[in-house]
Each structure stands twice: as C-alpha cells, then as structure tokens.
Scaffold this motif. Sequence first.
Motif, PDB file in Angstrom:
ATOM      1  N   SER A   1       0.812  -1.220   0.000  1.00  6.92           N
ATOM      2  CA  SER A   1       0.000   0.000   0.000  1.00  6.92           C
ATOM      3  C   SER A   1       0.846   1.272   0.000  1.00  6.92           C
ATOM      4  CB  SER A   1      -0.939   0.010   1.206  1.00  6.92           C
ATOM      5  OG  SER A   1      -0.199  -0.034   2.414  1.00  6.92           O
ATOM      6  N   GLU A   2       2.165   1.138   0.168  1.00  9.65           N
ATOM      7  CA  GLU A   2       3.033   2.313   0.148  1.00  9.65           C
ATOM      8  C   GLU A   2       3.183   2.839  -1.275  1.00  9.65           C
ATOM      9  OE1 GLU A   2       6.641   0.983   1.905  1.00  9.65           O
ATOM     10  OE2 GLU A   2       5.932   1.255   3.970  1.00  9.65           O
ATOM     11  N   LEU A   3       3.420   4.123  -1.412  1.00  2.95           N
ATOM     12  CA  LEU A   3       3.568   4.731  -2.732  1.00  2.95           C
ATOM     13  C   LEU A   3       4.780   4.164  -3.438  1.00  2.95           C
ATOM     14  CD1 LEU A   3       2.716   8.518  -2.204  1.00  2.95           C
ATOM     15  CD2 LEU A   3       1.292   6.707  -3.175  1.00  2.95           C
ATOM     16  N   SER A   4       4.623   3.899  -4.713  1.00  2.20           N
ATOM     17  CA  SER A   4       5.710   3.346  -5.518  1.00  2.20           C
ATOM     18  C   SER A   4       6.700   4.439  -5.889  1.00  2.20           C
ATOM     19  CB  SER A   4       5.135   2.714  -6.787  1.00  2.20           C
ATOM     20  OG  SER A   4       6.157   2.464  -7.723  1.00  2.20           O
ATOM     21  N   ILE A   5       7.980   4.061  -5.991  1.00  2.00           N
ATOM     22  CA  ILE A   5       8.979   5.026  -6.447  1.00  2.00           C
ATOM     23  C   ILE A   5       8.876   5.211  -7.962  1.00  2.00           C
ATOM     24  CG2 ILE A   5      10.574   4.553  -4.555  1.00  2.00           C
ATOM     25  CD1 ILE A   5      12.174   2.799  -6.485  1.00  2.00           C
ATOM     26  N   ILE A   6       8.177   4.270  -8.635  1.00  2.00           N
ATOM     27  CA  ILE A   6       7.942   4.391 -10.076  1.00  2.00           C
ATOM     28  C   ILE A   6       6.490   4.810 -10.287  1.00  2.00           C
ATOM     29  CG2 ILE A   6       7.940   3.181 -12.288  1.00  2.00           C
ATOM     30  CD1 ILE A   6       9.916   1.191 -11.111  1.00  2.00           C
TER      31      ILE A   6
ATOM     32  N   GLY B   1     -10.421   1.805  -8.169  1.00  2.00           N
ATOM     33  CA  GLY B   1     -11.323   0.752  -7.702  1.00  2.00           C
ATOM     34  C   GLY B   1     -10.598  -0.534  -7.371  1.00  2.00           C
ATOM     35  N   LEU B   2      -9.468  -0.766  -8.054  1.00  2.00           N
ATOM     36  CA  LEU B   2      -8.659  -1.969  -7.787  1.00  2.00           C
ATOM     37  C   LEU B   2      -7.641  -1.732  -6.683  1.00  2.00           C
ATOM     38  CD1 LEU B   2      -8.038  -3.092 -11.474  1.00  2.00           C
ATOM     39  CD2 LEU B   2      -9.531  -4.213  -9.797  1.00  2.00           C
ATOM     40  N   ARG B   3      -7.664  -0.543  -6.088  1.00  2.00           N
ATOM     41  CA  ARG B   3      -6.788  -0.166  -4.968  1.00  2.00           C
ATOM     42  C   ARG B   3      -5.325  -0.085  -5.393  1.00  2.00           C
ATOM     43  NH1 ARG B   3      -9.218  -4.425  -0.451  1.00  2.00           N
ATOM     44  NH2 ARG B   3     -11.421  -3.912  -0.745  1.00  2.00           N
ATOM     45  N   LEU B   4      -5.095   0.316  -6.631  1.00  2.00           N
ATOM     46  CA  LEU B   4      -3.733   0.455  -7.143  1.00  2.00           C
ATOM     47  C   LEU B   4      -3.282   1.904  -7.155  1.00  2.00           C
ATOM     48  CD1 LEU B   4      -3.917  -1.990 -10.201  1.00  2.00           C
ATOM     49  CD2 LEU B   4      -3.390  -2.491  -7.804  1.00  2.00           C
ATOM     50  N   GLN B   5      -4.215   2.831  -6.988  1.00  2.00           N
ATOM     51  CA  GLN B   5      -3.916   4.261  -6.955  1.00  2.00           C
ATOM     52  C   GLN B   5      -4.637   4.911  -5.781  1.00  2.00           C
ATOM     53  OE1 GLN B   5      -5.123   5.968 -10.713  1.00  2.00           O
ATOM     54  NE2 GLN B   5      -3.032   6.016 -11.504  1.00  2.00           N
ATOM     55  N   ASN B   6      -4.033   6.010  -5.280  1.00  2.00           N
ATOM     56  CA  ASN B   6      -4.715   6.773  -4.245  1.00  2.00           C
ATOM     57  C   ASN B   6      -5.536   7.896  -4.900  1.00  2.00           C
ATOM     58  OD1 ASN B   6      -2.905   8.802  -4.966  1.00  2.00           O
ATOM     59  ND2 ASN B   6      -1.620   8.561  -3.142  1.00  2.00           N
ATOM     60  N   VAL B   7      -6.104   8.754  -4.100  1.00  2.00           N
ATOM     61  CA  VAL B   7      -6.993   9.802  -4.627  1.00  2.00           C
ATOM     62  C   VAL B   7      -6.233  10.803  -5.486  1.00  2.00           C
ATOM     63  CG1 VAL B   7      -8.695   9.603  -2.797  1.00  2.00           C
ATOM     64  CG2 VAL B   7      -6.719  11.115  -2.491  1.00  2.00           C
ATOM     65  N   ASP B   8      -4.913  10.852  -5.330  1.00  2.00           N
ATOM     66  CA  ASP B   8      -4.082  11.765  -6.116  1.00  2.00           C
ATOM     67  C   ASP B   8      -3.502  11.087  -7.356  1.00  2.00           C
ATOM     68  OD1 ASP B   8      -4.420  13.889  -4.264  1.00  2.00           O
ATOM     69  OD2 ASP B   8      -2.910  12.975  -2.959  1.00  2.00           O
ATOM     70  N   ASN B   9      -4.071   9.925  -7.716  1.00  2.00           N
ATOM     71  CA  ASN B   9      -3.635   9.181  -8.916  1.00  2.00           C
ATOM     72  C   ASN B   9      -2.195   8.681  -8.822  1.00  2.00           C
ATOM     73  OD1 ASN B   9      -6.163   9.667 -10.189  1.00  2.00           O
ATOM     74  ND2 ASN B   9      -5.438  11.666 -10.881  1.00  2.00           N
TER      75      ASN B   9
ATOM     76  N   ALA C   1       0.542  -1.925  -7.357  1.00  2.00           N
ATOM     77  CA  ALA C   1       0.371  -1.664  -8.788  1.00  2.00           C
ATOM     78  C   ALA C   1       1.576  -2.153  -9.574  1.00  2.00           C
ATOM     79  CB  ALA C   1       0.156  -0.169  -9.022  1.00  2.00           C
ATOM     80  N   ILE C   2       2.770  -1.905  -9.060  1.00  2.00           N
ATOM     81  CA  ILE C   2       3.985  -2.373  -9.763  1.00  2.00           C
ATOM     82  C   ILE C   2       3.978  -3.890  -9.874  1.00  2.00           C
ATOM     83  CG2 ILE C   2       6.475  -2.638  -9.542  1.00  2.00           C
ATOM     84  CD1 ILE C   2       6.729   0.130  -8.732  1.00  2.00           C
ATOM     85  N   LEU C   3       3.607  -4.581  -8.800  1.00  2.00           N
ATOM     86  CA  LEU C   3       3.602  -6.045  -8.809  1.00  2.00           C
ATOM     87  C   LEU C   3       2.659  -6.599  -9.870  1.00  2.00           C
ATOM     88  CD1 LEU C   3       3.555  -6.633  -4.943  1.00  2.00           C
ATOM     89  CD2 LEU C   3       5.484  -7.023  -6.483  1.00  2.00           C
ATOM     90  N   LEU C   4       1.591  -5.879 -10.162  1.00  2.00           N
ATOM     91  CA  LEU C   4       0.601  -6.350 -11.128  1.00  2.00           C
ATOM     92  C   LEU C   4       0.840  -5.798 -12.537  1.00  2.00           C
ATOM     93  CD1 LEU C   4      -2.504  -6.001  -8.807  1.00  2.00           C
ATOM     94  CD2 LEU C   4      -1.485  -8.137  -9.587  1.00  2.00           C
ATOM     95  N   SER C   5       1.874  -4.994 -12.685  1.00  2.00           N
ATOM     96  CA  SER C   5       2.191  -4.402 -13.987  1.00  2.00           C
ATOM     97  C   SER C   5       3.214  -5.247 -14.731  1.00  2.00           C
ATOM     98  CB  SER C   5       2.744  -2.989 -13.793  1.00  2.00           C
ATOM     99  OG  SER C   5       4.073  -3.045 -13.282  1.00  2.00           O
TER     100      SER C   5
END
Length: 490
Positions: free
Chosen positions: A154-159, A183-191, A197-201
């Motif tokens: 859930s921490e912000l990605s460096i990428i 909706g998939l919980r890969l981004q926060n409200v600030d996009n 998200a990286i793990l699923l990319s």
Amino acid sequence: MNNILISFLLLNGLVMESQTVEYKSDIPTKHNLFKAEIVAFLNTNNGTIFLGVDDDGIFLPEKVDQYKQWESWISDWIHSAFSVPVQKFVTLEVSAQNFAIHIKQGDKPPYYYKDGEGFNSKGIYIRNGSSKRRATDDEVRRMLKAQVANEFESELSIIQESLTFHYLQDKLLDNNIVFDPKGLRLQNVDNQYNNGAILLSEQNSRVTKIAVVDGIDMSVDFLAKKKFNGSLIKQIDMTLEYISLLNDTKVFFTGAAARVEHESYPSKAIREAVINAYAHRDYSLSADIKIEVYDDRMEIFSAGGLPDGLSIADIKEGISAQRNPNIVHVLDKINYNENFATGIRRILASYKDFDKEPRFIVTPNQFKVVLYNRHYALIDDDKQGWINNNLKKNLSEAEQLELGFTAQDNPLESDIVITNTKQYVDANDEKIIKILTLNGDKSRQEIQDYLQESKTKIHQRLTKLIGLKLIDKRGQSRAIVYFVNANERK
C-alpha cells in the motif's frame, strides 16, 4: 472460555498460569513492571491478566477495595502509556469477585510502554510460557520487519510513470470488468500508484523460478529450469501451466466397469498452493517465488512467515489474515481465489485419501508447502503395467488388448490396477518424454549427453517412442530434433 466459567475456575483455583493467563495480587509500586505484562501480550498472543488473586489464582477478598483505583489507572494507561493507544486491544472485566484484563495481540508490533520521549526498546516485552521477558534485538527487528511487510503493497511506488497493465486488463475483460486503478486499490486519490500496482504491472521486477530435479534431492541433475517474469498474474498463469506438464494422470481400475483417473498431484492443491504463494508472500523481501519438483514431491517456497502472528493451527481452523489485501482484492475480482481463507484446508482435503499429508513449514522469513506425488510409491521399473490378475482373467482378449495387457505381463498381488499408454516405456524413456515436454525440441546428441547412454541405445529409444506415437521428429540429417507428440502433451 467464557467469563462465568473463568470466574468459577478462579474461585476454585483450577486455572494455572500459562502462555495466555497471568496472575497478580496487586499492581506493583513501579507501574512500568505491570505495563510490561500488558505489552508482552500485545506483542505475542491473546491473554488475560487476573488482578486480586494469589499465585495459584485464588481470589483475595481483601483486594476488592482497590478495584476502583486499578480500573482508573489502567483506563488511563491504555490511552496514553504505550507507544500507541491500545484501547481496541485491551478490555476490562470487573465484578464483585473478579478483576480481569483481557488483551488481544496487537496488529502492529512492537508495542512498548513509554519511558520519556521516543522509542523505548527496553519497554518491549514478549510472553514466554507463564511469564514475560524482554524481547531480544533480533526479535524486535523481526517485529519491525513484519510491520514493513504488512504495509509494503500500500506504500507509494517510487515508479509512477510508464506502468502498463495489459495482462491484468485482459483478465479483467474476461470477467467483464473495466480496468479502474482506484477501484482496484492500485492508486490513491491523487492518482499515485502504490507498490501493489507495480507487482501487477508488466514492469514487475520479481520473478518465479522453477527447477525440475531428476531424483529426490539436489545431489542429482536438473531435468529443466524455468524462469517467469512480468505481471504477477502472468507469472501465476505460466507457473500453473508449466506445472501441469508434470502432473501425470494414471488410470485406476477397481473392477471391469470401474475407471478412476488419478493425478500425481491434485490440481486443486497445486492451484491453491501456488496462488497463496503469490497472494500472501512478503514482498518487502527480495527473495523470488521458487518451486522445486522432485520425483516424490513438489516444494513451493514464498518469502515471509505467516502474517499477524498466525499459526498453521489457526489457519486450519479458518482464522485468516491478509498481508497483501490489495493483491488479494484483485485476485478475487478475476476469480483466482475465493477470499475466504480456505486455501490450506482445501489442500489438506484434496489429500484426504492419501497416506502422506501435505506439509506446511514456517520460519520468520519463509513459508514452504510440500505436496507429495501420489504416484511415486507406485513406481517400480521392474514391474511394467501394474496388472491385476483377477481383473485380467475377467476381461476378453479384445478388452485386454485395449487396456494394454500382454501375455508377458507379470501380475501383482493387488486389488487395484494402474494402466496407461506407456506400457512399454521404461524410466529413461520417461525421462526423454519429460525433457522434451519441459524444454521443447532437443537433438539426439543433447538427449544422449543427459542420459549418458550410447548413441545406438538412444537411437533405439527415440525410434521406439516415435513408434508408440509419444514423440515425433522434424528436420534432416544433423538438424533433426525431437519433440513431444501433440496428443501426448495433452
């Protein structure tokens, strides 16, 4: 154990101090000593501290007058005396003859009592049997590492730029779901993308490694090695597909009309173990998912122990915890898991008719599942065909031919029969089929180098397997390569 029963047992001195029960006659003058008792349970396991009882748990009526003062102190402490407020983990139960402090294990250890400002390593205690002790530096580090692991996805990605999700998007479309990062919980409200998200990319840097071993330990050669990368979902799919090539099916006959197909490994057990390895591993550790396949077993390794202090016994009882809830959420959306914490119970259930139960081995840094090959105990190179004499004599010659029985077959004393299309195939022939299945095209020389047999012997084996329509060849002269027949691969 309900509170009425606890009180009854206490009054009669029938409950002993243990990992989950502590007795105190009074709160010590040095209050930190008592706070340490609460901390020990917060860091280790659920438990109860009984105040106003002696060392045997016998109620001390002269202490009742102090109940009000104790309740006031402890109520203040749970809001302000520890590293964080702990009121959601600590509850008081006070009656005329019972003062109990019920403590649940906290979800973000290490907990400590305050002693001045800042981190207080001397205030970190754990429960050890029927008493507390100060946590060692290694134990504190493990607790801190576990907290990082539980928050990693859930921490912000460096990428944040150039992430692509083509494989995940295709899977979502298969389930009539539109790709929605928030909706998939890969981004926060600030996009902003998180680590999940990286793990699923497609840019996921973690890989899966599979080794197929020619034997039952690492002292022998590898039949094949594979490495898969890319999106976590893609790695799951490729891993399951590759392992399916190893999952032979044999046919059991228990009577002239009874036929049961029996896999080396229950498909359900493989699927549950593999998906759980990806869903619940500790992604803050750099270790890769690793699978080792031996003749007699399959071992599936994932980084990190069980989350939130759970034990295997807890999971078998249906108690659940999620280290990576966002990844589990996505897997649930595309129907890769049921999100009901039934994985280990399903694995065990799929082996209920086999004499070796799957094993689950947990360390602070690793979780390993061992699945056993249900055909391994049936392998005997000197007894091809596994013929049941009683069944054979009840079959017509045409039926015997259809099932592959021959006049030279030596019957075994058994009521169960196993037959397959590879009746004339010995152990090294099987290795050729497995090598080609797992690695693709191979030349005669490459097969000869592996098996260390003569050129003539290898030629005989390849000719036989082609004649049985188990393998085929293409090319000319020195460019000839051999491959598994399409029907055999299925």
